[in-house]
Scaffold this active site. Structure first.
Site, PDB file in Angstrom:
ATOM      1  N   HIS A 156      40.270  37.655  55.839  1.00  0.00           N
ATOM      2  CA  HIS A 156      40.027  39.012  55.732  1.00  0.00           C
ATOM      3  C   HIS A 156      40.651  39.373  54.281  1.00  0.00           C
ATOM      4  CE1 HIS A 156      39.118  39.607  59.930  1.00  0.00           C
ATOM      5  NE2 HIS A 156      40.086  38.876  60.046  1.00  0.00           N
ATOM      6  N   SER A 277      36.612  39.065  24.157  1.00  0.00           N
ATOM      7  CA  SER A 277      36.111  40.168  24.197  1.00  0.00           C
ATOM      8  C   SER A 277      36.004  40.729  22.629  1.00  0.00           C
ATOM      9  CB  SER A 277      36.645  41.127  24.753  1.00  0.00           C
ATOM     10  OG  SER A 277      36.577  42.701  24.466  1.00  0.00           O
ATOM     11  N   LYS A 283      41.740  39.904  25.246  1.00  0.00           N
ATOM     12  CA  LYS A 283      41.002  39.322  26.695  1.00  0.00           C
ATOM     13  C   LYS A 283      40.627  37.788  26.678  1.00  0.00           C
ATOM     14  CE  LYS A 283      39.358  41.356  29.764  1.00  0.00           C
ATOM     15  NZ  LYS A 283      38.063  42.142  29.711  1.00  0.00           N
ATOM     16  N   GLU A 290      31.547  33.427  35.979  1.00  0.00           N
ATOM     17  CA  GLU A 290      30.585  34.532  36.275  1.00  0.00           C
ATOM     18  C   GLU A 290      29.119  34.259  36.273  1.00  0.00           C
ATOM     19  OE1 GLU A 290      32.777  38.379  34.596  1.00  0.00           O
ATOM     20  OE2 GLU A 290      32.841  36.826  33.115  1.00  0.00           O
TER      21      GLU A 290
END
Ligand code: ARG
Length: 467
Positions: A156, A277, A283, A290
């Site tokens: 969970h 970025s 970043k 992804e």
């Protein structure tokens, strides 16, 4: 010359002609088309339709086409070719003249495309098995390197129990071993030769189907010409197997993305596979992961497109079947493009063992071990569960772990607690009590690594046998 046209009085609309052509994508079947045409030519020779000289001319012509295709990219730019079958006929005619038009005797493009696709899928499976073996080997290597490193396992998405990092990595090994098994199983049904099935009712010449099957390395022949010319189940099975791989890669990628966030801090993203970025200088983004997660949509989409394509399709060959090809090719190139990249990522990633251990030591993940201590002393497990739960609540208030309670405090929840409990609460003993096959006790995990290695070696051996 077209492959048909005698019965037509009017020319085909040029826009329709271009639109229905499949050569743009089925050109990638050329090597298989040439191999299948060679097998057919030899059967025609045996059946007395081609003389030996004609056979030699045809086989040499087919070879020349293969050489030209490999050496000159512009060779395949042919606007007139309706499909790969037509392309070969045209090229062969320009190379060897009249005899080229004998090659199509007693066969149909319906059996040809079925054969080419089976050869293509078989080769794709063999290539993917090698790539899967590479990927599995890297997962296993990382599991071996991890040694006794620990991490929390979640249920969970809440911290549940500590496990070895190796045990966690082996979970992915199992997923991808199943994927490899699915490909191997699919290959058995792929590896049958449709040649000699004709357009739908079987060849009109006495062609030796067995010889053609052997020639192309098939393990047998398809049994029914109606089914053989219209069956693409092997493509559906294969692309569905690929969508399992895509889903597993996507689940893995999602987990690595989470683990790379500052909140977890379990993995350090390799710079060689990350991007920055344009706006925020600090970043480092997990783009490879992804895109891996994102690309699973294409592959499951391809599988879905194929399933829908076949729903309600009557027997036997229908031109709809041409639509099998692009989703198939796209799924193959997506997965075969992904596997080497995720392998490279996995090789380069650094696990932060310290952060993982801290997380594994916090969060009362030894509560079950405390309850087990009671159960082993005769306490019914439901009561032990309740009492340890109360102790946890007490610890939360007090701001300590279970091992931060005195024996007196523990005994206030159940007098059966004795001093041995402190040893049971240590991380290493919590791991050790999961001492069953498939569990996270270190000796079990070491055995699991050996077992997985054998399975991966078997995939590798099988792949080499097919190479
Ligand atoms: N390009 C076709 C396909 O992919 C080849 C078979 C054509 N057969 C036919 N009867 N028109 O399905």
């Amino acid at each position: 010359m077209k492959m048909w046209g005698g019965r037509f009085r009017q020319p085909v609309d040029p826009e329709f002609e271009r639109w229905q052509s499949s050569f743009e994508f089925d050109r990638r079947l050329l090597v298989y088309e040439l191999a299948a045409s060679g097998a057919h030519a030899r059967a025609l020779n045996t059946a007395g339709i081609l003389s030996s000289d004609e056979l030699i001319a045809i086989l040499q012509g087919l070879d020349q086409i293969a050489v030209k295709a490999a050496s000159s990219p512009t060779f395949l730019e042919d606007e007139e070719a309706e499909d790969v079958h037509h392309f070969v006929q045209k090229q062969l005619a320009s190379l060897i003249g009249e005899a080229a038009y004998k090659l199509h005797s007693g066969r149909s493009r319906n059996e040809q495309i079925a054969t080419d696709l089976r050869l293509y899928v078989r080769a794709a499976i063999d290539q993917l098995q090698e790539q899967l073996a590479d990927w599995l080997e890297i997962l296993l290597e990382r599991a071996q390197q991890a040694q006794d490193a620990v991490m929390p396992a979640y249920t969970h998405l809440q911290r549940a129990e500590p496990v070895l990092l190796a045990h966690y990595l082996l979970a992915y090994v199992e997923m991808f071993l199943r994927d490899s098994g699915r490909l191997a199983d699919c290959r058995k049904r792929v590896n049958l030769c449709p040649l000699g099935s004709g357009a739908v009712a079987g060849a009109t010449l006495a062609l030796d189907r067995r010889a053609m099957a052997v020639d192309l390395g098939f393990s047998g022949m398809t049994a029914n010409s109606i089914d053989a010319t219209s069956d693409r189940d092997f493509v559906l099975e294969f692309v569905n197997a690929l969508s399992f791989i895509a889903l597993h890669l996507s689940r893995w990628a999602e987990e690595m993305i989470r683990f790379s966030s500052q909140e977890y801090g379990f993995v350090q993203l390799p710079e060689s596979y990350s991007t920055g970025s344009s706006a925020m200088p600090q970043k480092k983004n997990p783009d490879l992961l992804e895109l891996t997660r994102g690309k699973s949509a294409r592959v499951t989409g391809a599988a879905n497109a194929l399933m829908v394509l076949f729903k309600g399709l009557p027997l036997a060959y229908n031109k709809d079947l041409q639509e099998t090809q692009e989703p198939l090719f796209d799924a193959v190139s997506t997965i075969s493009g992904l596997l080497p990249l995720v392998s490279g990522w996995m090789k380069a990633v650094e696990f932060n063992h310290v952060r993982m251990r801290e997380a594994a030591e916090a969060g009362f993940m030894n509560a079950w071990a405390a309850a087990t201590h009671l159960v082993q002393r005769g306490v019914p497990s439901a009561l032990a569960h309740e009492q340890v739960g109360k102790a946890v609540q007490f610890c939360i208030k007090k701001g300590c772990g279970l091992d931060g309670l005195s024996l007196e405090e523990l005994r206030s929840f159940n007098p059966v607690f004795n001093a041995d409990v402190y040893a049971c609460l240590q991380l290493e003993s919590v791991l050790a009590i999961h001492d069953v096959a498939g569990g996270t006790a270190p000796a079990r995990v070491r055995q699991a690594i050996l077992d997985a290695k054998q399975e991966i070696d078997a995939i590798r051996e099988e792949a080499h046998a097919h190479a």
